[in-house]
Motif scaffolding. Structure first.
Motif, PDB file in Angstrom:
ATOM      1  N   ALA A  16       0.725  -1.261   0.097  1.00  0.00           N
ATOM      2  CA  ALA A  16       0.051  -0.196  -0.020  1.00  0.00           C
ATOM      3  C   ALA A  16       0.973   1.240   0.027  1.00  0.00           C
ATOM      4  N   ILE A  17       1.818   1.240   0.844  1.00  0.00           N
ATOM      5  CA  ILE A  17       2.823   2.508   0.800  1.00  0.00           C
ATOM      6  C   ILE A  17       3.630   2.409  -0.488  1.00  0.00           C
ATOM      7  N   GLU A  18       3.858   1.357  -1.313  1.00  0.00           N
ATOM      8  CA  GLU A  18       4.679   1.339  -2.573  1.00  0.00           C
ATOM      9  C   GLU A  18       3.661   1.961  -3.667  1.00  0.00           C
ATOM     10  N   ALA A  19       2.288   1.757  -3.457  1.00  0.00           N
ATOM     11  CA  ALA A  19       1.381   2.150  -4.357  1.00  0.00           C
ATOM     12  C   ALA A  19       1.059   3.707  -4.017  1.00  0.00           C
ATOM     13  N   ARG A  20       1.032   4.087  -2.979  1.00  0.00           N
ATOM     14  CA  ARG A  20       0.889   5.412  -2.450  1.00  0.00           C
ATOM     15  C   ARG A  20       2.095   6.433  -3.133  1.00  0.00           C
ATOM     16  N   ARG A  21       3.197   5.714  -2.920  1.00  0.00           N
ATOM     17  CA  ARG A  21       4.404   6.448  -3.261  1.00  0.00           C
ATOM     18  C   ARG A  21       4.459   6.716  -4.756  1.00  0.00           C
ATOM     19  N   LYS A  22       3.993   5.620  -5.753  1.00  0.00           N
ATOM     20  CA  LYS A  22       3.852   5.953  -6.914  1.00  0.00           C
ATOM     21  C   LYS A  22       2.935   6.936  -7.456  1.00  0.00           C
ATOM     22  N   LYS A  23       1.854   7.097  -6.787  1.00  0.00           N
ATOM     23  CA  LYS A  23       0.820   7.844  -7.100  1.00  0.00           C
ATOM     24  C   LYS A  23       1.538   9.511  -6.480  1.00  0.00           C
ATOM     25  N   MET A  24       2.058   9.392  -5.429  1.00  0.00           N
ATOM     26  CA  MET A  24       2.403  10.989  -5.244  1.00  0.00           C
ATOM     27  C   MET A  24       3.627  11.162  -6.108  1.00  0.00           C
ATOM     28  N   GLU A  25       4.604  10.290  -6.517  1.00  0.00           N
ATOM     29  CA  GLU A  25       5.474  10.781  -7.543  1.00  0.00           C
ATOM     30  C   GLU A  25       5.073  11.177  -8.737  1.00  0.00           C
ATOM     31  N   ALA A  26       3.684  10.406  -9.322  1.00  0.00           N
ATOM     32  CA  ALA A  26       3.164  11.014 -10.413  1.00  0.00           C
ATOM     33  C   ALA A  26       2.411  12.533 -10.077  1.00  0.00           C
ATOM     34  N   VAL A  27       1.843  12.534  -8.983  1.00  0.00           N
ATOM     35  CA  VAL A  27       1.207  13.963  -8.764  1.00  0.00           C
ATOM     36  C   VAL A  27       2.380  15.173  -8.525  1.00  0.00           C
ATOM     37  N   SER A  28       3.460  14.667  -8.167  1.00  0.00           N
ATOM     38  CA  SER A  28       4.458  15.449  -7.816  1.00  0.00           C
ATOM     39  C   SER A  28       5.119  15.917  -9.465  1.00  0.00           C
ATOM     40  N   THR A  29       5.263  14.893 -10.277  1.00  0.00           N
ATOM     41  CA  THR A  29       5.880  15.208 -11.535  1.00  0.00           C
ATOM     42  C   THR A  29       5.012  16.180 -12.184  1.00  0.00           C
ATOM     43  N   PHE A  30       3.733  15.962 -12.233  1.00  0.00           N
ATOM     44  CA  PHE A  30       2.693  16.843 -12.789  1.00  0.00           C
ATOM     45  C   PHE A  30       2.783  18.272 -12.219  1.00  0.00           C
ATOM     46  N   GLY A  31       2.819  18.168 -11.049  1.00  0.00           N
ATOM     47  CA  GLY A  31       3.096  19.916 -10.477  1.00  0.00           C
ATOM     48  C   GLY A  31       4.691  20.378 -10.946  1.00  0.00           C
ATOM     49  N   LEU A  32       5.558  19.576 -11.139  1.00  0.00           N
ATOM     50  CA  LEU A  32       6.750  20.019 -11.900  1.00  0.00           C
ATOM     51  C   LEU A  32       6.615  20.656 -13.362  1.00  0.00           C
ATOM     52  N   ILE A  33       5.678  19.745 -13.984  1.00  0.00           N
ATOM     53  CA  ILE A  33       5.427  19.973 -15.249  1.00  0.00           C
ATOM     54  C   ILE A  33       4.822  21.221 -15.456  1.00  0.00           C
ATOM     55  N   ILE A  34       3.707  21.486 -14.613  1.00  0.00           N
ATOM     56  CA  ILE A  34       2.886  22.885 -14.583  1.00  0.00           C
ATOM     57  C   ILE A  34       3.897  24.047 -14.068  1.00  0.00           C
ATOM     58  N   ILE A  35       4.807  23.850 -13.295  1.00  0.00           N
ATOM     59  CA  ILE A  35       5.675  24.835 -12.860  1.00  0.00           C
ATOM     60  C   ILE A  35       6.826  25.171 -13.994  1.00  0.00           C
ATOM     61  N   ALA A  36       6.998  23.998 -14.936  1.00  0.00           N
ATOM     62  CA  ALA A  36       7.840  24.333 -16.093  1.00  0.00           C
ATOM     63  C   ALA A  36       7.210  25.125 -17.250  1.00  0.00           C
ATOM     64  N   VAL A  37       6.005  24.727 -17.238  1.00  0.00           N
ATOM     65  CA  VAL A  37       5.076  25.309 -18.328  1.00  0.00           C
ATOM     66  C   VAL A  37       5.020  26.958 -18.100  1.00  0.00           C
ATOM     67  N   ALA A  38       4.731  27.193 -16.714  1.00  0.00           N
ATOM     68  CA  ALA A  38       4.592  28.510 -16.307  1.00  0.00           C
ATOM     69  C   ALA A  38       6.044  29.414 -16.293  1.00  0.00           C
ATOM     70  N   MET A  39       7.072  28.785 -16.131  1.00  0.00           N
ATOM     71  CA  MET A  39       8.253  29.576 -16.510  1.00  0.00           C
ATOM     72  C   MET A  39       8.665  30.106 -17.810  1.00  0.00           C
ATOM     73  N   PHE A  40       7.674  29.540 -18.870  1.00  0.00           N
ATOM     74  CA  PHE A  40       7.795  30.066 -20.126  1.00  0.00           C
ATOM     75  C   PHE A  40       6.864  31.502 -20.319  1.00  0.00           C
ATOM     76  N   ALA A  41       6.149  31.840 -19.270  1.00  0.00           N
ATOM     77  CA  ALA A  41       5.263  32.794 -19.278  1.00  0.00           C
ATOM     78  C   ALA A  41       5.876  34.111 -19.726  1.00  0.00           C
ATOM     79  N   PRO A  42       7.162  34.507 -19.009  1.00  0.00           N
ATOM     80  CA  PRO A  42       7.948  35.559 -19.222  1.00  0.00           C
ATOM     81  C   PRO A  42       8.312  35.919 -20.722  1.00  0.00           C
ATOM     82  N   PHE A  43       8.411  34.761 -21.401  1.00  0.00           N
ATOM     83  CA  PHE A  43       9.233  34.738 -22.637  1.00  0.00           C
ATOM     84  C   PHE A  43       7.908  35.002 -23.759  1.00  0.00           C
ATOM     85  N   VAL A  44       6.919  34.457 -23.357  1.00  0.00           N
ATOM     86  CA  VAL A  44       5.502  34.557 -24.166  1.00  0.00           C
ATOM     87  C   VAL A  44       5.030  36.105 -24.199  1.00  0.00           C
TER      88      VAL A  44
END
Length: 161
Positions: A16-44
């Protein structure tokens, strides 16, 4: 019998902990992708001529990504059998999220501070955000490398279990 049930419970909890770890890794990766997309705003913002002010939209996207990443790192994914060092390394990932949250704060703060000055460019507004984003990314990269190294070392010490 009690010991056998205890071991089975640990295995179920570990799964169960391993499954939760995988889910939270996916959620944190999604958050990092959103951060990376937002960092392009000054250039746009350089290329838009009177359209949407992407710098104002980007701060909200960045803040959402920072909060998603930080909340994903708040969830406990530590196995009770993990070593103290491994648990501390996972806690270090939370501080990467805090660096992203401080970066979001400075984006809001600097935009309100420099909004009255027409000569300030978008890169001056996100200067501190970029610095804290780099700090958070550095902490995250180092922590993830150290976690992987430590897990491999502990597997070797315990006979590959």
């Amino acid at each position: 019998m009690a010991q056998k049930n205890k071991k089975e419970t640990i295995k179920i909890d570990g799964a169960a902990i391993e499954a939760r770890r995988k889910k939270m890794e996916a959620v944190s990766t999604f958050g990092l992708i959103i951060i990376a997309v937002a960092m392009f705003a000054p250039f746009v913002s350089f290329n838009t001529g009177g359209g949407i002010n992407w710098l104002s939209v980007g701060k909200w996207i960045y803040a959402a990504g920072a909060l998603i990443f930080t909340f994903a790192r708040l969830v406990s994914v530590n196995d009770p059998r993990d070593s103290l060092r491994l648990r501390r390394l996972r806690r270090l990932e939370f501080w990467a999220g805090m660096a992203f949250c401080v970066g979001a704060f400075f984006w809001f703060y600097n935009e309100s501070k420099f909004s009255s000055n027409p000569f300030v460019g978008p890169l001056a507004i996100v200067r501190d955000t970029v610095l804290f984003s780099l700090a958070g990314a550095t902490i995250q990269v180092i922590a993830s490398w150290m976690i992987a190294f430590r897990q491999n070392k502990e597997k070797k010490e315990h006979g590959g279990k």
